[in-house]
Design a protein around this motif. Structure first.
Motif, PDB file in Angstrom:
ATOM      1  N   LEU A  91       0.819  -1.213   0.000  1.00  0.00           N
ATOM      2  CA  LEU A  91       0.000   0.000   0.000  1.00  0.00           C
ATOM      3  C   LEU A  91       0.857   1.268   0.000  1.00  0.00           C
ATOM      4  O   LEU A  91       0.523   2.251  -0.653  1.00  0.00           O
ATOM      5  N   ALA A  92       1.964   1.242   0.738  1.00  0.00           N
ATOM      6  CA  ALA A  92       2.846   2.407   0.773  1.00  0.00           C
ATOM      7  C   ALA A  92       3.517   2.615  -0.577  1.00  0.00           C
ATOM      8  O   ALA A  92       3.670   3.748  -1.043  1.00  0.00           O
ATOM      9  N   GLY A  93       3.906   1.535  -1.235  1.00  0.00           N
ATOM     10  CA  GLY A  93       4.516   1.634  -2.562  1.00  0.00           C
ATOM     11  C   GLY A  93       3.530   2.118  -3.610  1.00  0.00           C
ATOM     12  O   GLY A  93       3.889   2.806  -4.563  1.00  0.00           O
ATOM     13  N   ARG A  94       2.261   1.764  -3.429  1.00  0.00           N
ATOM     14  CA  ARG A  94       1.224   2.173  -4.377  1.00  0.00           C
ATOM     15  C   ARG A  94       1.065   3.676  -4.402  1.00  0.00           C
ATOM     16  O   ARG A  94       0.867   4.275  -5.457  1.00  0.00           O
ATOM     17  N   ASP A  95       1.147   4.312  -3.264  1.00  0.00           N
ATOM     18  CA  ASP A  95       0.928   5.752  -3.179  1.00  0.00           C
ATOM     19  C   ASP A  95       2.219   6.533  -2.937  1.00  0.00           C
ATOM     20  O   ASP A  95       2.182   7.650  -2.416  1.00  0.00           O
ATOM     21  N   ALA A  96       3.336   5.958  -3.303  1.00  0.00           N
ATOM     22  CA  ALA A  96       4.626   6.636  -3.124  1.00  0.00           C
ATOM     23  C   ALA A  96       4.742   7.806  -4.105  1.00  0.00           C
ATOM     24  O   ALA A  96       4.075   7.837  -5.139  1.00  0.00           O
ATOM     25  N   PRO A  97       5.579   8.775  -3.778  1.00  0.00           N
ATOM     26  CA  PRO A  97       5.800   9.887  -4.710  1.00  0.00           C
ATOM     27  C   PRO A  97       6.359   9.377  -6.045  1.00  0.00           C
ATOM     28  O   PRO A  97       6.990   8.319  -6.106  1.00  0.00           O
ATOM     29  N   THR A  98       6.112  10.137  -7.074  1.00  0.00           N
ATOM     30  CA  THR A  98       6.572   9.746  -8.414  1.00  0.00           C
ATOM     31  C   THR A  98       7.392  10.864  -9.035  1.00  0.00           C
ATOM     32  O   THR A  98       7.346  12.008  -8.589  1.00  0.00           O
ATOM     33  N   TYR A  99       8.136  10.502 -10.068  1.00  0.00           N
ATOM     34  CA  TYR A  99       8.814  11.493 -10.889  1.00  0.00           C
ATOM     35  C   TYR A  99       8.425  11.222 -12.340  1.00  0.00           C
ATOM     36  O   TYR A  99       8.063  10.109 -12.698  1.00  0.00           O
ATOM     37  N   ARG A 100       8.478  12.252 -13.145  1.00  0.00           N
ATOM     38  CA  ARG A 100       8.022  12.138 -14.532  1.00  0.00           C
ATOM     39  C   ARG A 100       9.175  11.878 -15.478  1.00  0.00           C
ATOM     40  O   ARG A 100      10.257  12.446 -15.345  1.00  0.00           O
ATOM     41  N   VAL A 101       8.881  10.997 -16.442  1.00  0.00           N
ATOM     42  CA  VAL A 101       9.827  10.668 -17.493  1.00  0.00           C
ATOM     43  C   VAL A 101       9.079  10.773 -18.817  1.00  0.00           C
ATOM     44  O   VAL A 101       7.980  10.229 -18.955  1.00  0.00           O
ATOM     45  N   GLU A 102       9.668  11.464 -19.774  1.00  0.00           N
ATOM     46  CA  GLU A 102       9.046  11.583 -21.093  1.00  0.00           C
ATOM     47  C   GLU A 102       9.769  10.678 -22.070  1.00  0.00           C
ATOM     48  O   GLU A 102      10.977  10.484 -21.991  1.00  0.00           O
ATOM     49  N   GLY A 103       9.003  10.114 -22.983  1.00  0.00           N
ATOM     50  CA  GLY A 103       9.575   9.236 -23.987  1.00  0.00           C
ATOM     51  C   GLY A 103       8.583   9.013 -25.106  1.00  0.00           C
ATOM     52  O   GLY A 103       7.574   9.710 -25.221  1.00  0.00           O
ATOM     53  N   GLN A 104       8.876   7.994 -25.911  1.00  0.00           N
ATOM     54  CA  GLN A 104       7.962   7.654 -26.994  1.00  0.00           C
ATOM     55  C   GLN A 104       7.882   6.147 -27.132  1.00  0.00           C
ATOM     56  O   GLN A 104       8.807   5.413 -26.767  1.00  0.00           O
ATOM     57  N   VAL A 105       6.765   5.688 -27.667  1.00  0.00           N
ATOM     58  CA  VAL A 105       6.513   4.258 -27.834  1.00  0.00           C
ATOM     59  C   VAL A 105       7.401   3.744 -28.961  1.00  0.00           C
ATOM     60  O   VAL A 105       7.386   4.279 -30.078  1.00  0.00           O
ATOM     61  N   VAL A 106       8.209   2.709 -28.679  1.00  0.00           N
ATOM     62  CA  VAL A 106       9.094   2.136 -29.701  1.00  0.00           C
ATOM     63  C   VAL A 106       8.664   0.732 -30.132  1.00  0.00           C
ATOM     64  O   VAL A 106       9.107   0.256 -31.169  1.00  0.00           O
ATOM     65  N   SER A 107       7.819   0.076 -29.348  1.00  0.00           N
ATOM     66  CA  SER A 107       7.269  -1.220 -29.777  1.00  0.00           C
ATOM     67  C   SER A 107       5.923  -1.430 -29.109  1.00  0.00           C
ATOM     68  O   SER A 107       5.650  -0.894 -28.038  1.00  0.00           O
ATOM     69  N   HIS A 108       5.088  -2.208 -29.791  1.00  0.00           N
ATOM     70  CA  HIS A 108       3.748  -2.468 -29.291  1.00  0.00           C
ATOM     71  C   HIS A 108       3.360  -3.878 -29.677  1.00  0.00           C
ATOM     72  O   HIS A 108       3.442  -4.255 -30.841  1.00  0.00           O
ATOM     73  N   GLU A 109       2.978  -4.674 -28.688  1.00  0.00           N
ATOM     74  CA  GLU A 109       2.549  -6.058 -28.927  1.00  0.00           C
ATOM     75  C   GLU A 109       1.178  -6.257 -28.327  1.00  0.00           C
ATOM     76  O   GLU A 109       0.890  -5.770 -27.241  1.00  0.00           O
ATOM     77  N   ARG A 110       0.352  -6.988 -29.045  1.00  0.00           N
ATOM     78  CA  ARG A 110      -0.959  -7.375 -28.530  1.00  0.00           C
ATOM     79  C   ARG A 110      -0.936  -8.861 -28.264  1.00  0.00           C
ATOM     80  O   ARG A 110      -0.301  -9.623 -28.979  1.00  0.00           O
ATOM     81  N   GLY A 111      -1.670  -9.257 -27.244  1.00  0.00           N
ATOM     82  CA  GLY A 111      -1.743 -10.678 -26.932  1.00  0.00           C
ATOM     83  C   GLY A 111      -3.056 -11.016 -26.270  1.00  0.00           C
ATOM     84  O   GLY A 111      -3.684 -10.174 -25.629  1.00  0.00           O
TER      85      GLY A 111
END
Length: 169
Positions: free
Chosen positions: A30-50
């Motif tokens: 529960l503590a890890g679920r609501d821990a502070p976050t930091y932002r990272v920007e990027g782009q999608v390089v692969s996409h798989e459906r299953g």
């Protein structure tokens, strides 16, 4: 009778250790679920459906994407259409400072919540505390072992539980 008391004391201490460990581990989740976050920007390089059978439904689709964020590449998997993103789509990831998991994925105007739910950990905490209370009520009520020693077993289990969770025993 002395052997029975020693076995009972050991059993109460081990049950305390196990149940206390479950409570500690779920509190950590529960503590890890609501821990502070930091932002990272990027782009999608692969996409798989299953196909991912969920509750007997064979048509449920899972999506796994890889996000290139410069120095690091993230892999995200989720069930449902939230991650059905085209290659090259710019995304923003909110990464947990506690364990490095991805809490949110933002793409365009949509936000996908990737955090684990709270129902299961809360139910496990409640069930463990009820079981722990029942063990001690039974131990004191049966007078198999003196109440002081029973509470000593509780204290031993409660002190060792966070250590066991930390060491992932």
């Amino acid at each position: 009778m002395t052997v029975l008391r020693r076995v009972f004391f050991t059993a109460v201490a081990l049950v305390s250790l196990f149940l206390g460990g479950v409570v500690c581990l779920m509190c950590q989740v529960l503590a890890g679920r609501d821990a502070p976050t930091y932002r990272v920007e990027g782009q999608v390089v692969s996409h798989e459906r299953g196909a991912l059978p969920v509750a007997g439904d064979e048509d449920t689709q899972s999506h796994t994407i890889a996000v290139d964020a410069g120095e690091r590449q993230f892999h995200v998997t989720a069930v449902g259409p939230g991650l059905d993103l085209p290659l090259g789509q710019p995304v923003t990831l909110d990464v947990s400072t506690a364990d490095g998991t991805i809490a949110y994925l933002r793409a365009g105007g949509s936000v996908v919540d990737l955090r684990p739910g709270v129902v299961r950990p809360v139910l496990l905490i409640v069930a463990s505390l009820l079981a722990l209370g029942a063990v001690y009520f039974g131990a004191v009520r049966l007078n198999v072992y003196p109440p002081v020693a029973t509470w000593l077993a509780l204290a031993l289990g409660a002190l060792l539980a966070p250590v066991a969770v930390f060491l992932r025993v």
